[in-house]
Design an enzyme around this catalytic site. Structure first.
Site, PDB file in Angstrom:
ATOM      1  N   GLY A  21      29.472  49.593  37.467  1.00  0.00           N
ATOM      2  CA  GLY A  21      30.870  50.165  37.307  1.00  0.00           C
ATOM      3  C   GLY A  21      30.833  51.476  38.090  1.00  0.00           C
ATOM      4  O   GLY A  21      30.228  51.513  39.323  1.00  0.00           O
ATOM      5  N   ASP A  67      20.852  56.489  25.149  1.00  0.00           N
ATOM      6  CA  ASP A  67      22.108  56.158  24.491  1.00  0.00           C
ATOM      7  C   ASP A  67      22.936  57.423  23.845  1.00  0.00           C
ATOM      8  O   ASP A  67      22.422  58.180  23.194  1.00  0.00           O
ATOM      9  CB  ASP A  67      21.645  55.202  23.231  1.00  0.00           C
ATOM     10  CG  ASP A  67      22.782  54.638  22.530  1.00  0.00           C
ATOM     11  OD1 ASP A  67      23.887  55.348  22.571  1.00  0.00           O
ATOM     12  OD2 ASP A  67      22.530  53.885  21.740  1.00  0.00           O
ATOM     13  N   VAL A  68      23.953  57.584  24.627  1.00  0.00           N
ATOM     14  CA  VAL A  68      24.764  58.940  24.338  1.00  0.00           C
ATOM     15  C   VAL A  68      25.114  59.180  22.850  1.00  0.00           C
ATOM     16  O   VAL A  68      25.371  60.028  22.264  1.00  0.00           O
ATOM     17  CB  VAL A  68      26.049  59.004  25.122  1.00  0.00           C
ATOM     18  CG1 VAL A  68      25.543  58.948  26.635  1.00  0.00           C
ATOM     19  CG2 VAL A  68      26.983  58.048  24.741  1.00  0.00           C
ATOM     20  N   TYR A 170      41.211  54.334  22.376  1.00  0.00           N
ATOM     21  CA  TYR A 170      40.775  54.463  23.868  1.00  0.00           C
ATOM     22  C   TYR A 170      41.352  55.799  24.194  1.00  0.00           C
ATOM     23  O   TYR A 170      40.778  56.941  24.623  1.00  0.00           O
ATOM     24  CB  TYR A 170      40.622  53.430  24.743  1.00  0.00           C
ATOM     25  CG  TYR A 170      40.126  53.793  25.936  1.00  0.00           C
ATOM     26  CD1 TYR A 170      38.836  54.075  26.364  1.00  0.00           C
ATOM     27  CD2 TYR A 170      41.150  54.002  27.202  1.00  0.00           C
ATOM     28  CE1 TYR A 170      38.459  54.386  27.644  1.00  0.00           C
ATOM     29  CE2 TYR A 170      40.739  54.312  28.626  1.00  0.00           C
ATOM     30  CZ  TYR A 170      39.352  54.548  28.734  1.00  0.00           C
ATOM     31  OH  TYR A 170      39.114  54.816  29.935  1.00  0.00           O
ATOM     32  N   THR A 205      36.361  47.022  36.654  1.00  0.00           N
ATOM     33  CA  THR A 205      35.123  47.049  36.014  1.00  0.00           C
ATOM     34  C   THR A 205      35.175  46.167  34.676  1.00  0.00           C
ATOM     35  O   THR A 205      36.078  45.821  34.358  1.00  0.00           O
ATOM     36  CB  THR A 205      34.655  48.626  35.794  1.00  0.00           C
ATOM     37  OG1 THR A 205      35.642  48.855  34.750  1.00  0.00           O
ATOM     38  CG2 THR A 205      34.854  49.464  36.739  1.00  0.00           C
ATOM     39  N   ASN A 208      37.662  46.768  31.860  1.00  0.00           N
ATOM     40  CA  ASN A 208      39.086  46.287  31.761  1.00  0.00           C
ATOM     41  C   ASN A 208      39.253  44.740  32.318  1.00  0.00           C
ATOM     42  O   ASN A 208      40.146  44.386  32.528  1.00  0.00           O
ATOM     43  CB  ASN A 208      39.973  46.975  32.513  1.00  0.00           C
ATOM     44  CG  ASN A 208      39.617  47.272  34.140  1.00  0.00           C
ATOM     45  OD1 ASN A 208      39.063  46.504  34.662  1.00  0.00           O
ATOM     46  ND2 ASN A 208      39.646  48.694  34.410  1.00  0.00           N
TER      47      ASN A 208
HETATM   48  N1  LIG Z   1      37.842  51.182  34.896  1.00  0.00           N
HETATM   49  C1  LIG Z   1      38.877  51.949  34.799  1.00  0.00           C
HETATM   50  O1  LIG Z   1      40.192  51.545  35.203  1.00  0.00           O
HETATM   51  C2  LIG Z   1      38.862  53.417  34.245  1.00  0.00           C
HETATM   52  C3  LIG Z   1      40.096  54.229  34.481  1.00  0.00           C
HETATM   53  C4  LIG Z   1      39.937  55.373  33.787  1.00  0.00           C
HETATM   54  C5  LIG Z   1      38.865  55.927  33.408  1.00  0.00           C
HETATM   55  N2  LIG Z   1      37.601  55.155  33.449  1.00  0.00           N
HETATM   56  C6  LIG Z   1      36.285  55.854  32.888  1.00  0.00           C
HETATM   57  O2  LIG Z   1      35.516  55.533  33.971  1.00  0.00           O
HETATM   58  C7  LIG Z   1      34.134  55.849  33.061  1.00  0.00           C
HETATM   59  C8  LIG Z   1      33.323  54.532  33.654  1.00  0.00           C
HETATM   60  O3  LIG Z   1      33.893  53.228  33.499  1.00  0.00           O
HETATM   61  P1  LIG Z   1      33.709  51.935  33.867  1.00  0.00           P
HETATM   62  O4  LIG Z   1      35.063  51.547  34.412  1.00  0.00           O
HETATM   63  O5  LIG Z   1      32.799  52.057  35.049  1.00  0.00           O
HETATM   64  O6  LIG Z   1      33.055  51.044  32.571  1.00  0.00           O
HETATM   65  P2  LIG Z   1      32.162  49.999  32.483  1.00  0.00           P
HETATM   66  O7  LIG Z   1      31.564  48.883  33.648  1.00  0.00           O
HETATM   67  O8  LIG Z   1      32.167  49.344  31.416  1.00  0.00           O
HETATM   68  O9  LIG Z   1      30.742  51.045  32.550  1.00  0.00           O
HETATM   69  C9  LIG Z   1      30.554  51.818  31.392  1.00  0.00           C
HETATM   70  C10 LIG Z   1      29.281  52.435  31.301  1.00  0.00           C
HETATM   71  O10 LIG Z   1      28.984  53.128  30.028  1.00  0.00           O
HETATM   72  C11 LIG Z   1      27.682  52.694  29.575  1.00  0.00           C
HETATM   73  N3  LIG Z   1      27.818  53.339  28.261  1.00  0.00           N
HETATM   74  C12 LIG Z   1      28.648  52.851  27.034  1.00  0.00           C
HETATM   75  N4  LIG Z   1      28.203  52.956  25.998  1.00  0.00           N
HETATM   76  C13 LIG Z   1      27.247  53.893  26.217  1.00  0.00           C
HETATM   77  C14 LIG Z   1      26.067  54.495  25.333  1.00  0.00           C
HETATM   78  N5  LIG Z   1      26.340  54.808  23.992  1.00  0.00           N
HETATM   79  N6  LIG Z   1      25.015  55.298  26.026  1.00  0.00           N
HETATM   80  C15 LIG Z   1      24.863  55.132  27.303  1.00  0.00           C
HETATM   81  N7  LIG Z   1      25.860  54.389  28.191  1.00  0.00           N
HETATM   82  C16 LIG Z   1      26.721  53.718  27.384  1.00  0.00           C
HETATM   83  C17 LIG Z   1      27.715  51.285  29.673  1.00  0.00           C
HETATM   84  O11 LIG Z   1      26.382  50.934  29.593  1.00  0.00           O
HETATM   85  P3  LIG Z   1      26.084  49.388  29.078  1.00  0.00           P
HETATM   86  O12 LIG Z   1      25.963  48.512  30.310  1.00  0.00           O
HETATM   87  O13 LIG Z   1      24.641  49.525  28.343  1.00  0.00           O
HETATM   88  O14 LIG Z   1      27.071  48.998  28.054  1.00  0.00           O
HETATM   89  C18 LIG Z   1      28.098  51.287  31.146  1.00  0.00           C
HETATM   90  O15 LIG Z   1      27.161  51.653  32.285  1.00  0.00           O
HETATM   91  C19 LIG Z   1      34.476  55.791  31.826  1.00  0.00           C
HETATM   92  O16 LIG Z   1      34.334  57.073  31.184  1.00  0.00           O
HETATM   93  C20 LIG Z   1      35.943  55.216  31.594  1.00  0.00           C
HETATM   94  O17 LIG Z   1      36.523  55.457  30.520  1.00  0.00           O
HETATM   95  C21 LIG Z   1      37.771  53.813  33.746  1.00  0.00           C
END
Ligand SMILES: NC(=O)c1ccc[n+]([C@@H]2O[C@H](COP(=O)([O-])OP(=O)(O)OC[C@H]3O[C@@H](n4cnc5c(N)ncnc54)[C@H](OP(=O)(O)O)[C@@H]3O)[C@@H](O)[C@H]2O)c1
Length: 247
Positions: A21, A67-68, A170, A205, A208
């Site tokens: 992502g 793991d955070v 969230y 990603t 969603n």
């Molecule tokens: N996508 C959007 O539209 C959007 C919009 C606004 C903000 N954001 C923010 O952007 C950031 C990245 O999100 P994304 O969209 O790229 O989501 P994503 O593809 O689901 O990626 C989330 C990442 O966080 C990791 N993660 C979750 N829990 C964890 C833990 N306890 N320890 C270590 N790693 C952990 C996941 O690892 P695993 O593979 O091990 O699960 C994955 O690498 C997030 O902060 C999200 O809130 C996203």
């Protein structure tokens, strides 16, 4: 901020949740700028696959089991980075979860709220504090908290503003993260550590179900920009690609 506002000397960055992502693209973007990138991720297979892909693209990347939500894991990650690099120049707190659905406040399973706060807020504090000693060794330390505009109370209370679905786990976890970012900025004012929150925009990603309209690379850009701002850059503020986001 202009695109030219980058620090002159790329250093060492840790990106949490960098195996896929937006986090992966933040790591790739920093790697392309010459940074050494620590790929923080909890799943070994996905972590090593990301490191291999980053290296194949020419980046100086190494994997960091992380793991955070786990004290021991975070402590070990800080030790590993200290051993490999001796310091940290940028920390990008990107890892997050939605907490799962449904999240209507009147019916929510409170465990969803607890899980979102544990990862998205407490995880950020845990990781930041474990890495602060290494950040303090950097000449230009930067911390970027990847938040979301859905955490903006100003936008949530603006009639007609696009604020996503009702999500009592969230969205408030990102409001909490924003507030935490401001508290860090206040304590760290007067140091050389700059800390800001960013919103990547609605990005396709896993988070969603790939319904977002931006690419992960587009979503990563604002975090890369704030991780590389010069010493006179902002702190305690909230940005997206369009500029400043109201808290
Ligand atoms: N996508 C959007 O539209 C959007 C919009 C606004 C903000 N954001 C923010 O952007 C950031 C990245 O999100 P994304 O969209 O790229 O989501 P994503 O593809 O689901 O990626 C989330 C990442 O966080 C990791 N993660 C979750 N829990 C964890 C833990 N306890 N320890 C270590 N790693 C952990 C996941 O690892 P695993 O593979 O091990 O699960 C994955 O690498 C997030 O902060 C999200 O809130 C996203």
């Amino acid at each position: 901020m202009s695109e030219t506002n980058t620090v002159n000397h790329p250093g060492v960055a840790l990106v949490t949740g960098a195996n896929k992502g937006i986090g992966y693209e933040i790591a790739a973007g920093l790697g392309a700028l010459g940074w050494s990138v620590a790929v923080g991720a909890r799943n070994e297979g996905r972590r090593e696959a990301a490191v291999d892909k980053l290296r194949a693209a020419g980046a100086d990347a190494f994997g960091v089991p992380l793991d955070v939500t786990d004290d021991a894991s975070v402590t070990a990650a800080a030790r590993l980075i200290e051993g490999k690099a001796g310091r940290l120049d940028a920390l990008v707190n990107n890892a997050a979860i939605t907490g799962g659905g449904p999240q209507e406040p009147t019916t929510v399973d409170v465990e969803r709220v607890r899980a979102a706060v544990e990862t998205n807020v407490i995880g950020v504090i845990r990781v930041t504090n474990a890495l602060l000693p290494l950040l303090r060794r950097s000449p230009s330390p930067r911390i970027v908290n990847v938040s979301s505009s859905v955490g903006s109370l100003a936008l949530q209370t603006t009639p007609g503003a696009e604020t996503g679905p009702i999500a009592v786990a969230y969205a408030p976890s990102k409001t909490f993260l924003n507030a935490v970012t401001v508290q860090y900025a206040k304590e760290l004012a007067g140091t050389n550590i700059l800390i800001n929150a960013v919103c990547p925009g609605y990005t396709a990603t896993d988070l969603n179900g790939f319904r977002g309209v931006r690419t992960p690379r587009q979503g990563a850009a604002v975090a890369i920009r704030l991780a590389t701002v010069p010493d006179d850059g902002p702190t305690g503020r909230f940005f997206d690609d369009g500029g400043e986001v109201p808290w």
